[in-house]
Scaffold this motif. Structure first.
Motif, mmCIF file in Angstrom:
data_model
loop_
_atom_site.group_PDB
_atom_site.id
_atom_site.type_symbol
_atom_site.label_atom_id
_atom_site.label_comp_id
_atom_site.label_asym_id
_atom_site.label_seq_id
_atom_site.Cartn_x
_atom_site.Cartn_y
_atom_site.Cartn_z
ATOM 1 N N ASP A 96 4.320 14.540 0.034
ATOM 2 C CA ASP A 96 5.464 13.473 0.175
ATOM 3 C C ASP A 96 4.743 11.899 0.372
ATOM 4 O OD1 ASP A 96 7.467 15.286 -0.106
ATOM 5 O OD2 ASP A 96 7.900 15.372 2.117
ATOM 6 N N SER A 97 5.381 11.165 -0.314
ATOM 7 C CA SER A 97 4.705 9.607 -0.319
ATOM 8 C C SER A 97 5.198 8.855 0.739
ATOM 9 C CB SER A 97 4.810 9.067 -1.662
ATOM 10 O OG SER A 97 6.352 8.556 -1.872
ATOM 11 N N VAL A 98 4.457 7.811 1.085
ATOM 12 C CA VAL A 98 4.445 6.816 1.997
ATOM 13 C C VAL A 98 4.528 5.494 1.511
ATOM 14 C CG1 VAL A 98 3.926 6.044 4.447
ATOM 15 C CG2 VAL A 98 3.807 8.582 4.022
ATOM 16 N N ASP A 99 5.391 4.506 1.904
ATOM 17 C CA ASP A 99 5.340 3.244 1.427
ATOM 18 C C ASP A 99 4.805 2.574 2.643
ATOM 19 O OD1 ASP A 99 6.043 3.812 -0.969
ATOM 20 O OD2 ASP A 99 8.272 3.386 -0.229
ATOM 21 N N GLU B 246 0.961 -0.867 11.855
ATOM 22 C CA GLU B 246 1.846 -1.162 10.791
ATOM 23 C C GLU B 246 2.718 -0.232 10.623
ATOM 24 O OE1 GLU B 246 -0.526 -2.090 7.361
ATOM 25 O OE2 GLU B 246 1.301 -1.820 5.975
ATOM 26 N N VAL B 247 3.973 -0.778 10.030
ATOM 27 C CA VAL B 247 5.181 0.274 9.786
ATOM 28 C C VAL B 247 5.005 0.700 8.541
ATOM 29 C CG1 VAL B 247 7.626 0.239 9.623
ATOM 30 C CG2 VAL B 247 6.449 -0.874 11.599
ATOM 31 N N GLY B 248 5.489 1.994 8.250
ATOM 32 C CA GLY B 248 5.523 2.494 6.922
ATOM 33 C C GLY B 248 6.724 3.321 6.855
ATOM 34 N N TYR B 249 7.003 3.877 5.629
ATOM 35 C CA TYR B 249 8.323 4.606 5.510
ATOM 36 C C TYR B 249 7.798 5.974 4.625
ATOM 37 C CZ TYR B 249 10.994 0.732 7.001
ATOM 38 O OH TYR B 249 11.365 -0.576 7.908
ATOM 39 N N ALA B 250 8.079 6.980 5.545
ATOM 40 C CA ALA B 250 7.952 8.487 4.679
ATOM 41 C C ALA B 250 9.098 8.708 3.789
ATOM 42 C CB ALA B 250 7.497 9.614 5.666
ATOM 43 N N ARG B 251 8.812 8.809 2.442
ATOM 44 C CA ARG B 251 10.067 9.184 1.826
ATOM 45 C C ARG B 251 10.593 10.684 1.829
ATOM 46 N NH1 ARG B 251 11.074 5.665 -2.935
ATOM 47 N NH2 ARG B 251 9.906 3.953 -2.525
ATOM 48 N N LEU B 252 11.623 10.998 2.079
ATOM 49 C CA LEU B 252 12.241 12.367 2.287
ATOM 50 C C LEU B 252 13.463 12.332 1.090
ATOM 51 C CD1 LEU B 252 12.294 15.084 3.277
ATOM 52 C CD2 LEU B 252 13.337 14.306 5.042
ATOM 53 N N GLY B 253 13.157 12.578 -0.185
ATOM 54 C CA GLY B 253 14.411 12.283 -1.082
ATOM 55 C C GLY B 253 14.813 11.113 -1.094
ATOM 56 N N THR C 192 0.754 -1.154 -0.055
ATOM 57 C CA THR C 192 -0.132 -0.125 0.266
ATOM 58 C C THR C 192 0.816 1.102 -0.037
ATOM 59 O OG1 THR C 192 -1.649 -1.163 1.418
ATOM 60 C CG2 THR C 192 -1.800 1.190 1.307
ATOM 61 N N THR C 193 0.578 2.269 -0.705
ATOM 62 C CA THR C 193 1.306 3.568 -0.810
ATOM 63 C C THR C 193 0.319 4.684 -0.096
ATOM 64 O OG1 THR C 193 0.954 4.102 -2.976
ATOM 65 C CG2 THR C 193 2.921 2.812 -2.586
ATOM 66 N N GLY C 194 0.791 5.741 0.115
ATOM 67 C CA GLY C 194 0.092 6.799 0.202
ATOM 68 C C GLY C 194 0.583 8.163 0.185
ATOM 69 N N ARG C 195 -0.081 9.287 0.720
ATOM 70 C CA ARG C 195 0.521 10.803 0.406
ATOM 71 C C ARG C 195 0.136 11.499 1.717
ATOM 72 N NH1 ARG C 195 3.271 11.880 -3.501
ATOM 73 N NH2 ARG C 195 3.017 10.376 -5.249
ATOM 74 N N ILE C 196 1.250 12.061 2.099
ATOM 75 C CA ILE C 196 1.147 12.800 3.367
ATOM 76 C C ILE C 196 0.098 13.949 3.163
ATOM 77 C CG2 ILE C 196 2.464 14.274 5.068
ATOM 78 C CD1 ILE C 196 4.896 12.787 4.689
#
Ligand code: ADP
Ligand code: MG
Length: 576
Positions: free
Chosen positions: A65-68, A27-34, A3-7
């Motif tokens: 910003d996107s989140v995985d 659940e654990v997710g990772y926010a992408r910052l560059g 699943t992905t999402g947007r902040i």
């Protein structure tokens, strides 16, 4: 699948994410910052929005910003190589992080908790065709002074057959050492390493028992007056500087347990660094080697984000449960749980939840209760047993115990060691208040003797209070002697010199021996010509007993000194 999402919102360490697909609580997710991926955990899901706490500094994260999402809960790595390590709340090994990034924590940097290149000497304990269940031992590897059990993954349901098992040899933690098959034909590979979600208790044991056996800490005021049970829970509230951290270090060194897990959430920035610097230098009285060899430290400084602090207590208790599954006795020390509660408060505030007392979340009590409930004695499926004993410090502002964290903790723990400012100011260490503290567990000496001694303490303290008002002249000689007896008991038994080779740790057998003599002195009907004579006598008795405390029990001098004390008793009672 993933699943992905947007902040859509950033509020301190909290982000709100709109997602497509499925997302679960915790659940654990990772926010992408560059290039960076910042680890985060879902703390609330509402429709297609997830609120997540980020375990990192969120500077730079922005709406859009996107989140995985990972589809996994926050897990701990369990396997050989945990002992002697220092981790942060997310189980990053700190010394290695310091090496790799030049300083402690670089954002978005995560390292495997267990070294992947190290080889362990595995000896199988099962053979192909054997039937096993979650928690059963597949084989062992030596780790420090223990035989580390490699166990069937705790999450497996029902009975499995061993399809194959590796021969004795050297393996890394991610090499296959066995394969299991279930009756439906499912297969599962086993390595030295398994992962477990930190917020879920490990329950791969046969039965939970009531904690009944005393856990000897070798601290007299604890074992004799306010005992802790193996597998029990206790709390140490105390104002800043009263000696909570020193007391926990003493316990980690002398308590009769196999493994010590320290969850250090620093009060001051320097405090955790001190712990890290000191621990490796502490030697283990049991092995003569470094105490670190049977210790794991999970640490957070106040400069780390609060979410990592919250994770650290769960990581710590998970490691404790893991070693319990091996039939070991584990002591988990959390210092200070107030920092953890503050993390909960901060998060709850960001979620705009209805606050409870002092702005702590309304569920504070249940969170604290479920943490301490992870302690306990268990019997394992092989008939052995293991325990997790949990001791947490609480540092209430101003030392006022009438606040939510102390009160919620007191409702669930089995013993309360309240540190008092008055005692620490008077350097009466350990500064556990003998009148306020309590324990529901059985200790190492007779309960009648303890009751008699406590009576002397409380009556003696009342006389002391009275004397402040009416003065010594207005106090009856018998009351005055009672007061001296209470002061004597305090000076020679409740207080203990942490820095003296012998006095620092009093084994249970010695406590029984010494306490019996002291209770005889307390109960004795003493006769004195006047108050000065009484005062002088107790002054000499105190000195003589303190000297006795400093003599090793096996020595001739110890016996001689005891004879001297008994001679003094005869002198004071007027009986030959
Ligand atoms: P807290 O964790 O409650 O803030 P600490 O454990 O850091 O307090 O103790 C503060 C100081 O008090 C220590 O640095 C030490 O000087 C003194 N102290 C505490 N306990 C003892 C003890 N058992 N014996 C001697 N000194 C102690
Ligand atoms: Mg402290």
């Amino acid at each position: 699948m993933s699943t992905t999402g947007r902040i859509i919102g950033v509020n301190g360490n909290m982000i709100t994410v709109q997602f497509k697909g499925a997302v679960g609580q915790n659940e654990v997710g990772y926010a992408r910052l560059g290039e960076l991926r910042l680890m985060s955990e879902v703390v609330r899901v509402r429709g297609r929005y997830a609120d997540m706490q980020v375990f990192e500094d969120t500077t730079g994260l922005a709406v859009g910003d996107s989140v995985d999402f990972s589809g996994e809960l926050l897990t701990a790595e369990l396997g050989p190589g945990l002992l002697a390590q220092v981790f942060d709340g997310l189980q990053n090994p700190l010394p290695e992080l310091a090496e790799k990034s030049g300083f402690f924590l670089k954002r978005g940097m995560y390292l495997p908790a267990l070294p992947r290149d190290r080889r362990w000497a595995f000896t199988p304990a099962v053979k192909a065709g054997d039937t096993v269940m979650a928690g059963d031992t597949i084989g062992t590897v030596p780790e420090g002074i223990f035989q580390h059990r490699v166990m069937v993954p705790f999450g497996l349901q029902g009975a499995w057959k061993v399809a194959e098992v590796a021969p004795s040899g050297e393996y890394t933690v991610d090499q296959k050492i066995a394969a299991l098959a279930d009756p439906q034909g499912a297969r599962r590979e086993v390595t030295l390493l398994q992962k477990w979600p930190v917020k879920i208790p490990i329950r791969a044991y046969a039965e939970r028992l009531r904690p009944t056996e005393p856990l000897t800490t070798k601290i007299r005021i604890i074992d004799t007056f306010f005992p802790v049970a193996r597998g029990g829970t206790y709390c140490i509230p105390g104002p800043f500087g009263a000696g909570k951290t020193v007391l926990q270090q003493l316990t980690s060194r002398y308590a009769e347990v196999d493994v010590v897990i320290v969850a250090a959430c620093g009060e001051r920035a320097g405090e955790v660094v001190e712990t890290l610097r000191e621990f490796p230098t502490i030697n283990d009285p049991r092995t003569g080697r470094s105490l670190m060899e049977r210790t794991v430290i999970i640490c957070n400084t106040s400069s780390m984000p609060v979410a990592a602090r919250e994770a650290s207590v769960y990581t710590a208790v998970t490691l404790a449960e893991y070693y319990r599954q091996m039939g070991l006795n584990v002591l988990l020390l959390a210092d200070s749980t107030s920092r953890w509660a503050q993390a909960l408060r901060e998060m709850s505030g960001r979620l705009e939840e209805i606050p409870g007392e002092e702005a702590f979340p309304a569920y504070l009590e249940s969170v604290i209760a479920s943490f301490y409930e992870r302690g306990g004695v268990v019997t394992l499926r092989d008939g052995g047993s293991g325990s997790v004993t949990i001791g947490g410090t609480v540092s209430p502002a101003g030392g006022n115990f009438d606040e939510p964290v102390t009160q919620s903790t007191l409702k669930v723990v089995g013993a309360f060691h309240g540190l008092s400012r008055a005692r620490s100011d008077a350097r009466r260490y350990p500064a556990i208040d003998p009148l306020d503290s309590w324990s529901k567990y059985a200790g190492v000496v007779s309960t009648d003797d303890v009751a008699a001694a406590r009576h002397v303490l409380s009556r003696g303290s009342e006389v002391g209070q009275m004397m402040k008002v009416v003065g010594e002249e207005g106090t009856h000689l018998d009351d005055f002697v009672l007061h001296l007896k209470a002061e004597y008991l305090d000076a020679v038994y409740l207080q203990q010199d942490a820095y003296h080779d012998v006095d620092c740790a009093t084994p249970a057998e010695r406590q029984r021996h010494v306490f019996a003599v002291i209770v005889r002195l307390l109960k004795a009907k003493m006769r004195f010509a006047d108050k000065d004579a009484a005062r002088q006598f107790f002054h000499r008795l105190t000195q003589a007993t303190r000297d006795w405390n400093r003599l090793a029990m096996e020595t001739e001098e110890f016996k001689q000194q005891q004879a001297r004390l008994e001679g003094m008793l005869t002198e004071a009672t007027g009986h030959a």
